[in-house]
Design a protein around this motif. Structure first.
Motif, PDB file in Angstrom:
ATOM      1  N   GLU A  29       0.818  -1.208   0.000  1.00 49.14           N
ATOM      2  CA  GLU A  29       0.000   0.000   0.000  1.00 49.14           C
ATOM      3  C   GLU A  29       0.855   1.261   0.000  1.00 49.14           C
ATOM      4  O   GLU A  29       0.331   2.358  -0.073  1.00 49.14           O
ATOM      5  N   TRP A  32       3.782   5.336   4.126  1.00 48.97           N
ATOM      6  CA  TRP A  32       5.120   5.777   4.444  1.00 48.97           C
ATOM      7  C   TRP A  32       5.087   6.352   5.824  1.00 48.97           C
ATOM      8  O   TRP A  32       4.186   7.086   6.184  1.00 48.97           O
ATOM      9  N   ILE A 189      -1.650   4.302  11.882  1.00 49.15           N
ATOM     10  CA  ILE A 189      -2.347   4.006  10.639  1.00 49.15           C
ATOM     11  C   ILE A 189      -3.038   2.646  10.755  1.00 49.15           C
ATOM     12  O   ILE A 189      -4.145   2.449  10.274  1.00 49.15           O
ATOM     13  N   MET A 191      -4.024   0.935  13.509  1.00 47.34           N
ATOM     14  CA  MET A 191      -5.069   0.867  14.538  1.00 47.34           C
ATOM     15  C   MET A 191      -5.357  -0.580  14.951  1.00 47.34           C
ATOM     16  O   MET A 191      -6.494  -1.053  14.851  1.00 47.34           O
TER      17      MET A 191
ATOM     18  N   ASP B  64       5.911  15.661   3.265  1.00 52.25           N
ATOM     19  CA  ASP B  64       4.501  15.326   3.384  1.00 52.25           C
ATOM     20  C   ASP B  64       3.699  16.416   4.104  1.00 52.25           C
ATOM     21  O   ASP B  64       2.780  16.135   4.861  1.00 52.25           O
ATOM     22  N   VAL B  84       4.215  11.106  -1.945  1.00 48.96           N
ATOM     23  CA  VAL B  84       3.932  10.093  -0.942  1.00 48.96           C
ATOM     24  C   VAL B  84       2.483   9.631  -0.973  1.00 48.96           C
ATOM     25  O   VAL B  84       2.177   8.469  -0.808  1.00 48.96           O
ATOM     26  N   ASN B  87      -2.484   5.500  -2.893  1.00 48.06           N
ATOM     27  CA  ASN B  87      -2.260   4.097  -2.589  1.00 48.06           C
ATOM     28  C   ASN B  87      -3.114   3.333  -3.594  1.00 48.06           C
ATOM     29  O   ASN B  87      -4.329   3.258  -3.459  1.00 48.06           O
ATOM     30  N   THR B 223      -3.413  11.777   3.221  1.00 52.12           N
ATOM     31  CA  THR B 223      -2.418  11.154   4.094  1.00 52.12           C
ATOM     32  C   THR B 223      -2.629   9.643   4.217  1.00 52.12           C
ATOM     33  O   THR B 223      -1.683   8.882   4.263  1.00 52.12           O
ATOM     34  N   VAL B 224      -3.881   9.211   4.279  1.00 51.99           N
ATOM     35  CA  VAL B 224      -4.110   7.774   4.433  1.00 51.99           C
ATOM     36  C   VAL B 224      -4.186   7.070   3.080  1.00 51.99           C
ATOM     37  O   VAL B 224      -4.385   5.865   3.028  1.00 51.99           O
ATOM     38  N   PHE B 320      -7.911  12.999  10.742  1.00 54.20           N
ATOM     39  CA  PHE B 320      -7.046  11.874  10.398  1.00 54.20           C
ATOM     40  C   PHE B 320      -7.680  10.555  10.845  1.00 54.20           C
ATOM     41  O   PHE B 320      -7.692   9.574  10.099  1.00 54.20           O
ATOM     42  N   ASN B 324      -8.811   7.636   8.394  1.00 55.82           N
ATOM     43  CA  ASN B 324      -8.174   6.332   8.562  1.00 55.82           C
ATOM     44  C   ASN B 324      -9.227   5.241   8.778  1.00 55.82           C
ATOM     45  O   ASN B 324      -9.096   4.138   8.242  1.00 55.82           O
TER      46      ASN B 324
END
Ligand code: SF4
Lengths: 224, 343
Positions: A29, A32, A189, A191, B64, B84, B87, B223-224, B320, B324
């Motif tokens: 995935e 980072w 991330i 969790m 980032d 970055v 995904n 970010t995620v 966040f 997430n």
């Protein structure tokens, strides 16, 4: 034989050994996390570059050598490779040295990483490598690592495990383990306490929250 | 828990931002007014005529740190981010789920359950704290109407039906929003929601707050590794951050609306801080905008209990966490999207 597009980074071995989900988050995935790569990598390589660069006639030290093996399907970089030559100019002996900041670990993680590098070097230099070294920077101490059959097998099994996860294309579910997760850089991330086997049924959670809201009707909340 | 980093809001016109070593330097009229280490900054938001050196942009991308450019009045213009984010595997699943009616309906209903519960919390608290000063009957009626809508959500057959419920509930809520204004009642009057342009002070404040929220949620999604453009409740429309708007829903009442109400009710802002253009558009002056930004910034440091993860966290981290949790649902780690319920 693997193609160049299909090589596994040697660093993935340590991730998959630590936690399969961590491996998948980082490598499949591409999530980072700061401390993992930038911070650690930088400090270490500054130290490595500062090491004395030595070269005699029949002995050479190469820093930061890029290595790969199409046979094993691995790619990576060696902190240091030491090369001994014969009078005729042929390579007599090759030995990888991996720099480590911390202490010698109980687990095989460092030895496996070194072994993977050696497998690459064997293919590149067409020579057998019987041992390598781990250099613990803080203690200025080198430890010999014999690259025996068992270690090679472990390394290859891990590589296969990585290929299997890649093939499945699915990030394994989290399983919270205090010793592991509390020092994992991806814990925020991942969790692990609320996902995977530890996750709550979301619809039931929502119904509970709605009921609380209705019963309370804001009456017994603290003032805001 | 992850550290809450500050967002650097730069709203003074003519400011120039550049990189110096590991720091960000803000200059105004060739004078250095601020210097911050990059590792203390989570994002930079520039309003209007604010310049950034390309080296600073590159540096932020590398670390980032998201950089967004908004018009002076808060309309989103552009943002710069590093390699970055993104995904592929996760995004593919996101798109597949967005194309699937059943997944879409479920996520939409979960998002809206959270939003409507949070709307009710805002109304109910006003009734509780200021019963004597407000039209409690009107508020109670609206709150109960929303309650009945909440009960119907689980039975909705399609995401369109959920969108319909959302519209009805929003109408009930905005109908009584004016009753939540307790001080300066003659200067701040809310009749209906309008945004292009905002035609009164309350709408100007709401629009501005929603832009700030959207920016934060969008950064969190990136970010995620999710695509902020493809949502479930909000359908795709070019240039619209659908998923960011989805996740924003549950935050609007409890973060944006409450902040606007408290700025007015505590007299931290006044009508003098606004001006009206010939076309009726209302905009706020620099000082008022600064007050809103400072207040928002400080609200983000306050903590709140998160019932799903069962932890007390800074409000600024909620974006966040929810982004997430959405990624977790899309990845298949959890069996739904748990919205944030304000307690
Ligand atoms: S937090 Fe735990 S389960 Fe999650 S990736 Fe890290 S080690 Fe694995």
């Amino acid at each position: 034989m693997y193609s160049e597009d299909n090589l596994i980074p040697i660093s993935a071995l340590q991730h998959v050994l630590f936690c399969e989900r961590q491996y998948a988050l980082i490598h499949l995935e591409q999530i980072w996390e700061e401390n993992q790569f930038t911070a650690e990598g930088k400090v270490l390589h500054e130290r490595v570059d500062a090491e004395h660069h030595e070269s005699r006639r029949l002995f050479r030290q190469e820093y930061g050598m890029a290595v790969r093996s199409l046979e094993q399907g691995l790619i990576g970089k060696c902190d240091l490779v030491e090369l001994w030559y014969t009078d005729g100019g042929g390579v007599k002996r090759v030995s990888p040295v991996e720099f480590k900041r911390g202490r010698e670990k109980e687990s095989d993680v460092d030895r496996i990483q070194l072994c993977a590098q050696a497998l690459c070097l064997e293919e590149m230099f067409k020579t057998a490598i019987e041992s390598g070294q781990l250099y613990y920077l803080q203690e200025h101490r080198r430890v010999d690592v014999i690259l025996g059959g068992e270690l090679r097998e472990k390394t290859q099994n891990l590589t296969e495990r990585i290929r299997a996860i890649q093939q499945a294309g699915k990030t394994p579910a989290a399983e919270y383990e205090m010793r592991k997760c509390d020092r994992c850089s991806l814990v925020d991330i991942c969790m692990p306490k609320t996902s995977g086997t530890a996750s709550k049924k979301v619809d039931r959670f929502i119904q509970t929250q709605l009921r609380l809201m209705k019963n309370g009707d804001g009456e017994n909340e603290e003032a805001s | 828990m992850r550290k809450l980093l500050n967002t650097l809001y730069v709203s003074s016109q003519g400011s120039y931002l550049q990189k110096e070593g590991e720091t960000v330097v803000v200059e105004r009229e060739k004078q250095r007014v601020l210097q911050l280490p990059i590792h203390t900054i989570g994002g930079i938001v520039c309003f209007g005529n604010v310049l950034c050196s390309p080296f600073l942009l590159g540096f932020c991308a590398e670390r980032d740190v998201s950089v967004s450019f908004l018009s002076e009045h808060g309309r989103f213009l552009a943002s710069v981010r590093g390699p970055v984010s993104g995904n592929v595997l996760l995004r593919r699943r996101q798109y597949r789920m967005a194309d699937d009616d059943e997944s879409t309906r479920r996520i939409a209903s979960q998002v809206i359950s959270g939003k409507l519960a949070n709307c009710r919390i805002v109304m109910n608290r006003t009734i509780r704290d200021h019963a004597a000063k407000v039209d409690a009957l009107a508020l109670k009626a609206a709150s109960e109407a929303i309650d009945r809508i909440i009960d119907r959500i689980p039975r909705a057959k399609s995401s369109d039906e959920i969108r319909g419920f959302e519209g009805q509930a929003a109408a009930e809520y905005f109908k009584v929003l004016n009753h939540l204004i307790i001080e300066q009642k003659n200067d701040f009057i809310f009749t209906e929601r309008n945004r292009r342009p905002p035609l009164d002070e309350v709408n100007a404040l709401l629009s501005f707050m929603y832009t700030l929220l959207a920016h934060d949620v969008r950064s969190a999604l990136e970010t995620v590794g999710l695509d902020p453009a493809v949502g479930f409740l909000h359908r795709d429309r070019p240039g619209r951050p659908g998923l960011a708007l989805d996740i924003m829903e549950e935050f609007r009442p409890v973060i944006a609306d409450r902040l606007v109400l408290s700025l007015i009710n505590r007299r931290q802002i006044t009508k003098k801080g606004f001006s009206k253009a010939a076309n009726g558009a209302v905009t706020m002056d620099d000082a008022t905008r600064k007050t809103v930004l400072t207040e928002y910034q400080s609200r983000k440091q306050d903590t709140v209990y998160h019932p799903y993860i069962e932890e007390t966290v800074p409000i600024g981290l909620l974006f966040f966490i929810q982004a997430n949790l959405m990624a977790h649902h899309i990845r298949g780690d959890i069996d739904g999207y748990p919205p944030f319920f304000w307690r």
